[in-house]
Each structure stands twice: as C-alpha cells, then as structure tokens.
Write a protein that holds these residues in place. Structure first.
Motif, PDB file in Angstrom:
ATOM      1  N   MET A 224       0.833  -1.196   0.000  1.00 10.32           N
ATOM      2  CA  MET A 224       0.000   0.000   0.000  1.00 10.32           C
ATOM      3  C   MET A 224       0.865   1.243   0.000  1.00 10.32           C
ATOM      4  O   MET A 224       1.840   1.341   0.749  1.00 10.32           O
ATOM      5  CB  MET A 224      -0.935  -0.009   1.209  1.00 10.32           C
ATOM      6  N   THR A 225       0.517   2.191  -0.851  1.00  9.10           N
ATOM      7  CA  THR A 225       1.214   3.465  -0.935  1.00  9.10           C
ATOM      8  C   THR A 225       0.352   4.564  -0.306  1.00  9.10           C
ATOM      9  O   THR A 225      -0.847   4.364  -0.074  1.00  9.10           O
ATOM     10  CB  THR A 225       1.531   3.810  -2.399  1.00  9.10           C
TER      11      THR A 225
ATOM     12  N   SER B   8      -2.780   5.102  -2.270  1.00 10.50           N
ATOM     13  CA  SER B   8      -3.683   3.970  -2.488  1.00 10.50           C
ATOM     14  C   SER B   8      -4.988   4.188  -1.731  1.00 10.50           C
ATOM     15  O   SER B   8      -5.025   4.785  -0.650  1.00 10.50           O
ATOM     16  CB  SER B   8      -3.033   2.667  -2.035  1.00 10.50           C
ATOM     17  N   LYS B   9      -6.065   3.659  -2.308  1.00  6.43           N
ATOM     18  CA  LYS B   9      -7.397   3.772  -1.703  1.00  6.43           C
ATOM     19  C   LYS B   9      -8.058   2.408  -1.732  1.00  6.43           C
ATOM     20  O   LYS B   9      -8.338   1.867  -2.806  1.00  6.43           O
ATOM     21  CB  LYS B   9      -8.236   4.800  -2.474  1.00  6.43           C
ATOM     22  N   ARG B  10      -8.313   1.847  -0.546  1.00  6.26           N
ATOM     23  CA  ARG B  10      -8.908   0.523  -0.452  1.00  6.26           C
ATOM     24  C   ARG B  10     -10.428   0.581  -0.585  1.00  6.26           C
ATOM     25  O   ARG B  10     -11.047   1.642  -0.480  1.00  6.26           O
ATOM     26  CB  ARG B  10      -8.568  -0.129   0.888  1.00  6.26           C
TER      27      ARG B  10
ATOM     28  N   ASP C 138      -4.429  -0.209  -8.042  1.00  7.55           N
ATOM     29  CA  ASP C 138      -3.665  -1.239  -7.336  1.00  7.55           C
ATOM     30  C   ASP C 138      -4.481  -1.925  -6.246  1.00  7.55           C
ATOM     31  O   ASP C 138      -4.008  -2.898  -5.636  1.00  7.55           O
ATOM     32  CB  ASP C 138      -2.401  -0.636  -6.730  1.00  7.55           C
ATOM     33  N   ALA C 139      -5.707  -1.443  -5.980  1.00  6.81           N
ATOM     34  CA  ALA C 139      -6.567  -2.045  -4.961  1.00  6.81           C
ATOM     35  C   ALA C 139      -7.724  -2.836  -5.559  1.00  6.81           C
ATOM     36  O   ALA C 139      -8.644  -3.225  -4.832  1.00  6.81           O
ATOM     37  CB  ALA C 139      -7.105  -0.959  -4.030  1.00  6.81           C
TER      38      ALA C 139
ATOM     39  N   ILE D 148      -0.594   2.987   7.107  1.00  8.09           N
ATOM     40  CA  ILE D 148      -0.706   2.060   5.982  1.00  8.09           C
ATOM     41  C   ILE D 148       0.083   0.779   6.225  1.00  8.09           C
ATOM     42  O   ILE D 148      -0.198  -0.253   5.599  1.00  8.09           O
ATOM     43  CB  ILE D 148      -0.248   2.727   4.668  1.00  8.09           C
TER      44      ILE D 148
ATOM     45  N   PHE E  21      -3.589  -5.061   2.560  1.00  7.19           N
ATOM     46  CA  PHE E  21      -3.830  -4.431   1.255  1.00  7.19           C
ATOM     47  C   PHE E  21      -3.727  -5.466   0.143  1.00  7.19           C
ATOM     48  O   PHE E  21      -2.806  -6.277   0.149  1.00  7.19           O
ATOM     49  CB  PHE E  21      -2.808  -3.313   1.014  1.00  7.19           C
ATOM     50  N   PRO E  22      -4.653  -5.471  -0.823  1.00 10.38           N
ATOM     51  CA  PRO E  22      -5.853  -4.626  -0.904  1.00 10.38           C
ATOM     52  C   PRO E  22      -6.966  -5.053   0.048  1.00 10.38           C
ATOM     53  O   PRO E  22      -7.903  -4.312   0.273  1.00 10.38           O
ATOM     54  CB  PRO E  22      -6.290  -4.794  -2.361  1.00 10.38           C
TER      55      PRO E  22
END
Length: 304
Positions: free
Chosen positions: A50-51, A54-56, A142-143, A268, A273-274
């Motif tokens: 996770m960066t 990033s949004k889960r 990416d999620a 984070i 993640f994800p």
C-alpha cells in the motif's frame, strides 16, 4: 517521353499509397491488440504494498444496536456493534471498460424470487450469489480485487479510524424547534398559542417573498449522513462483528457503509492491502477477538 514520366509518377503514387496504408494498418492493429490486452487483463487477488495514494475498498455492515463496555482502565466506552454479513466483490469496474476504477460490494443473502429480473441477470452474469444490498466503492487501480473475493472484518484493524455512512432515523414532520433547534417564542406573556412558533419568515413588500432555503417545519430524518473519524475498538473475526466507539446513523437492522477515514488516515503499514487474505490452514471459527491497543498509561492516574 511525357507518357513515360506520367506512368512513372502514377507508379510512385500507387507505391506510396500502399506503403502508407500498410503502415496505418500495422499501427491500428498494434493499438487494437493493446486495447484488447487491457480489456482482458486478469485481476489477481494477492497481497500487495500500500502506498500513501492507495485507496482501499469499503464494506457493508448491518447495525445490530448499541451497548457499553469497560476497557482495561475501567473507562466506560459507548459501543455500536456492526455485522459484516458475507461481503463479497460482485463486480469490478476498470478504466478500460467503464472509465472508472471501482469495486461493487454485495452484502447479505436474498432469494431469487424477491429480486427483479434485471438484478437476477446481473448476479448471474457476474457468477456470484444473490445479494440483498449492493454498494460501489471507488478504489485505486492497485486495490482492485477479482469477482467473488470475500471482504471480512479483518479488512479493518482495531485502533484505526473509519467513516460510517447510513440513512438516519425518520422523524416525520417536525416543527422548527425540534428540526432546527429554534428557541421558540416566550413561554408566558405576550405569546398567545404560539409558544413553539418559528417567528417571522421574511420581510414586507420588498422582496415580498420567502427566500429559498429558509429553515421551517418539515420532514426530518430519513437522509444519508456520514459520521467521520469513528474509532474501531474491537473486531471478532469468528462472527464477523465489529465494535466501534460512539453512534452511527440508522436504526437497528439498517445497512451502513464503512470505509477508511479520510481525515484521520490509518497507518498504511498496519492495514491489509488490498484486503485480508486468510491463510489456507486458518480456521475462522477458532480466531480470537482483537482489541485496540490502549497503551500502558492509566488515564485516571496520569499527571498533567
């Protein structure tokens, strides 16, 4: 001589046009193949990194009610219990196909006879069980998760903050004092049968009307509201239950939507993640509840 020149020029034109056409065809074929590869890309469900950008995805829960607990320091904590009833990914939306990056989450079961034909067709096309409630959550690329991925209560970590949205309780038609907190008219002298009136609502001839948006009696409640920065006190993976501190919108049995807090962002490094992927040898029924870390300092014994 002139005829030979014209023939030479015509041959050159035909050769150039065929070369250009062949180049354009190759370019178009390459672009088409790239687009087809993007559309048919396979989304794998595996842990990632996770960066900060990033949004889960979020989750759908059922509000079970409120209670109170006492933590290890003896402080009373008002608690709302939320039940994540069999959340799964029911649809994946990608930028190549739908133009957005989002996941549709389904919660709870519902019989086919209680669904409309378009809803039944949607679930059959995705190859997932019939669900009672659907909600779309925007995510980063990416999620993204494959269809059918389970979202359990382990998706959230005790101690983090979340935003909880839901439909508030309907209060019906209410007056200005209850709906907007107006003080009302005098309770004794000078108010004849108008103790709870809102008072004047406008001016005289100019403008000669009541402006739009004026706070007046009307229907209260029954709208979507979000409570931000709700603290996750405890999770129970065996029963898919979550204890959060404070109140959340809605009555008992209503659906609420949970996602990571926007303002009080969680660490984070502690978030799965994800999402949380259970190991193959893990038995969910044997998992113990997890409680947020309350620290080693007694708040009642702390010295200023």
């Amino acid at each position: 001589m002139a005829a030979a020149s014209r023939n030479l020029i015509s041959h050159l034109r035909i050769l150039l046009s065929s070369t250009v056409s062949e180049t354009q065809f190759r370019t178009f074929s390459a672009c088409s193949s790239q687009i087809e590869e993007l559309r048919t890309r396979i989304i794998e469900g595996k842990p990632g990194i996770m960066t900060p950008n990033s949004k889960r995805t979020g989750a759908i829960a059922v509000k079970c009610g409120m209670t109170a607990l006492w933590d290890k320091w003896g402080e009373r904590v008002p608690i709302t219990i939320l039940w994540l009833d069999d959340n799964i990914v029911s649809q994946v939306k990608t930028p190549e196909k739908e133009g957005i990056s989002a996941l549709q989450i389904g919660c709870a079961h519902k019989k086919e006879k209680h669904l409309t034909k378009p809803e039944v067709g949607h679930f059959r096309a995705q190859g997932v069980p019939m669900k009672r409630k659907l909600k779309e959550f925007p995510v980063t690329e990416d999620a993204l998760l494959p269809v059918g991925t389970s979202i359990s209560v382990n998706h959230f970590v005790p101690g983090q903050y979340v935003d909880v949205a839901g439909i508030t309780r309907g209060k019906g038609f209410q007056g200005g004092m209850k709906r907007w907190g107006f003080s009302g008219m005098p309770a004794s002298h000078g108010a004849s049968l108008s103790h709870r009136s809102i008072g004047s609502t406008g001016q005289r001839d100019a403008p000669g009307k009541v402006f739009k948006g004026r706070k007046m009696p009307g229907r209260m409640g029954g709208v979507q509201r979000t409570v931000k920065n709700v603290w996750v006190y405890k999770i129970d993976p065996a029963r898919n239950l979550m204890w959060v501190k404070g109140q959340v919108p809605g009555a008992e049995g209503n659906f609420v939507f949970i996602k990571d807090s926007v303002y009080k962002k969680p660490d984070i490094s502690t978030l799965p993640f994800p999402t949380y992927f259970a190991p193959e040898n893990e038995d969910q029924a044997d998992l113990e509840p997890l409680v947020a870390d309350l620290g080693d300092t007694d708040p009642f014994m702390a010295v200023d």
